[in-house]
Design a protein around this motif. Sequence first.
Motif, PDB file in Angstrom:
ATOM      1  N   CYS A   7       1.063  -1.359  -0.120  1.00 41.73           N
ATOM      2  CA  CYS A   7       0.038  -0.157  -0.092  1.00 41.73           C
ATOM      3  C   CYS A   7       0.822   1.412  -0.102  1.00 41.73           C
ATOM      4  O   CYS A   7       0.895   1.999  -0.885  1.00 41.73           O
TER       5      CYS A   7
ATOM      6  N   TRP B 233     -13.581  -3.113  -3.819  1.00 40.27           N
ATOM      7  CA  TRP B 233     -14.660  -2.258  -4.190  1.00 40.27           C
ATOM      8  C   TRP B 233     -16.106  -2.703  -3.986  1.00 40.27           C
ATOM      9  O   TRP B 233     -16.924  -2.333  -3.361  1.00 40.27           O
TER      10      TRP B 233
ATOM     11  N   TYR C 106      -4.325   4.659   0.610  1.00 40.38           N
ATOM     12  CA  TYR C 106      -5.380   3.478   0.491  1.00 40.38           C
ATOM     13  C   TYR C 106      -6.846   4.162  -0.211  1.00 40.38           C
ATOM     14  O   TYR C 106      -7.328   3.835  -1.157  1.00 40.38           O
TER      15      TYR C 106
ATOM     16  N   HIS D  46      -8.067   4.584  -3.750  1.00 39.68           N
ATOM     17  CA  HIS D  46      -8.842   3.481  -4.562  1.00 39.68           C
ATOM     18  C   HIS D  46     -10.433   3.535  -4.491  1.00 39.68           C
ATOM     19  O   HIS D  46     -10.924   3.745  -5.619  1.00 39.68           O
TER      20      HIS D  46
ATOM     21  N   CYS E 114     -11.737   6.808  -6.411  1.00 40.30           N
ATOM     22  CA  CYS E 114     -11.789   6.399  -7.866  1.00 40.30           C
ATOM     23  C   CYS E 114     -13.119   5.679  -8.126  1.00 40.30           C
ATOM     24  O   CYS E 114     -13.511   5.955  -9.363  1.00 40.30           O
ATOM     25  N   TRP E 115     -13.151   4.773  -7.568  1.00 42.13           N
ATOM     26  CA  TRP E 115     -14.236   3.796  -7.857  1.00 42.13           C
ATOM     27  C   TRP E 115     -15.677   4.517  -7.769  1.00 42.13           C
ATOM     28  O   TRP E 115     -16.580   4.496  -8.546  1.00 42.13           O
TER      29      TRP E 115
ATOM     30  N   MET F  44      -3.302   3.706  -5.577  1.00 40.65           N
ATOM     31  CA  MET F  44      -4.258   3.134  -6.722  1.00 40.65           C
ATOM     32  C   MET F  44      -3.913   1.547  -7.312  1.00 40.65           C
ATOM     33  O   MET F  44      -4.672   0.877  -7.770  1.00 40.65           O
TER      34      MET F  44
ATOM     35  N   GLU G 143      -5.540  -1.913  -6.766  1.00 42.90           N
ATOM     36  CA  GLU G 143      -6.742  -2.286  -7.727  1.00 42.90           C
ATOM     37  C   GLU G 143      -5.959  -3.739  -8.392  1.00 42.90           C
ATOM     38  O   GLU G 143      -6.744  -4.721  -8.519  1.00 42.90           O
TER      39      GLU G 143
ATOM     40  N   TYR H 146      -6.548  -6.611  -5.454  1.00 43.77           N
ATOM     41  CA  TYR H 146      -7.961  -7.072  -5.593  1.00 43.77           C
ATOM     42  C   TYR H 146      -8.236  -7.477  -6.959  1.00 43.77           C
ATOM     43  O   TYR H 146      -9.287  -7.904  -7.308  1.00 43.77           O
TER      44      TYR H 146
ATOM     45  N   MET I 297      -5.512  -1.498 -12.473  1.00 50.36           N
ATOM     46  CA  MET I 297      -5.671  -0.165 -12.231  1.00 50.36           C
ATOM     47  C   MET I 297      -5.608   0.716 -13.567  1.00 50.36           C
ATOM     48  O   MET I 297      -6.370   1.902 -13.239  1.00 50.36           O
TER      49      MET I 297
END
Length: 287
Positions: free
Chosen positions: A35, A137, A166, A169, A172-173, A192, A195, A199, A203
């Motif tokens: 991160c 997300w 963090y 992220h 942006c979503w 970011m 992503e 996840y 990105m």
Amino acid sequence: PICRPMFRPSSSQRLLKLANSVCGAFDSPRAIMTCCPPGSLPYLEATHSATGSVVTQNGFEFYINKASEKPTSAIIMCPDIWGWNGGRLRAIADSFATSYMVVIPKYLNPVFEGGTDGDAMAPTSQFNMDWLKQFPWSVQKPKLDAAITLCKDSGITKIGVFGFCYGGHPACWASSENADLITCGVVFHPSMQLETFAYGGNMLDLMKSVKCPFLIAPAGNDLPMFAEEGEFASALKASAKGDECVWKAYPDMTHGWTCRGDLADEKVKRDTEAVMKDASEFIKKYL
């Protein structure tokens, strides 16, 4: 180090390939699969006497503050890995509350090693990627949706999103899914890349999908990928409002400085004040 990498370069050829394709050869895979970059600032205890209040919406808790009874614009602040009451986060929120309704979600639950004020990591925690992987997300969306509902129920018609580390992220979503309400965003010392490396997404696709202009404010030790040149920048500039996106780099600063830096240090004080002025002037154009 504050943030330990989850993977070593030898652990997965697939991840190494992703590291190079997403970030370029100039970024270390060991650094990006985490991160915060190496040397990031540690936890900072909150000492500000907050002037807002805690409310519940759709079963989630939020810190809110607003100077006006009927504000029309709001800022949703997405915290770093020490959560909704770490460092100077509420002090920053209260300063912006003179002009906007400000909302901070309590969104990193279950907590790690006891958390901080019921959220996120404990003050003594070292970063743990397995813990952070619990917050893609799909998990965070209901919390940000509840924050947006809270704003709408208060008469808000325009929202800006702030992301700290963090928090960039989910910020942006949220922008990618709420073009009608979220009109601008700011990401301080961005992370970011999660992503892709936490996840399982991409990105670059995420950055192309955001619907509002963003101010990106990287520190001197942030990953080179977040500079105004390269694939990250190209992806963001290809988004719906990409031609309005702005970069403001702070080369003398360390990742985390906006909310965790020592204001007794003249340079930290200078650049904390500068970036908040930059953010204020940027969002003023859209809120």
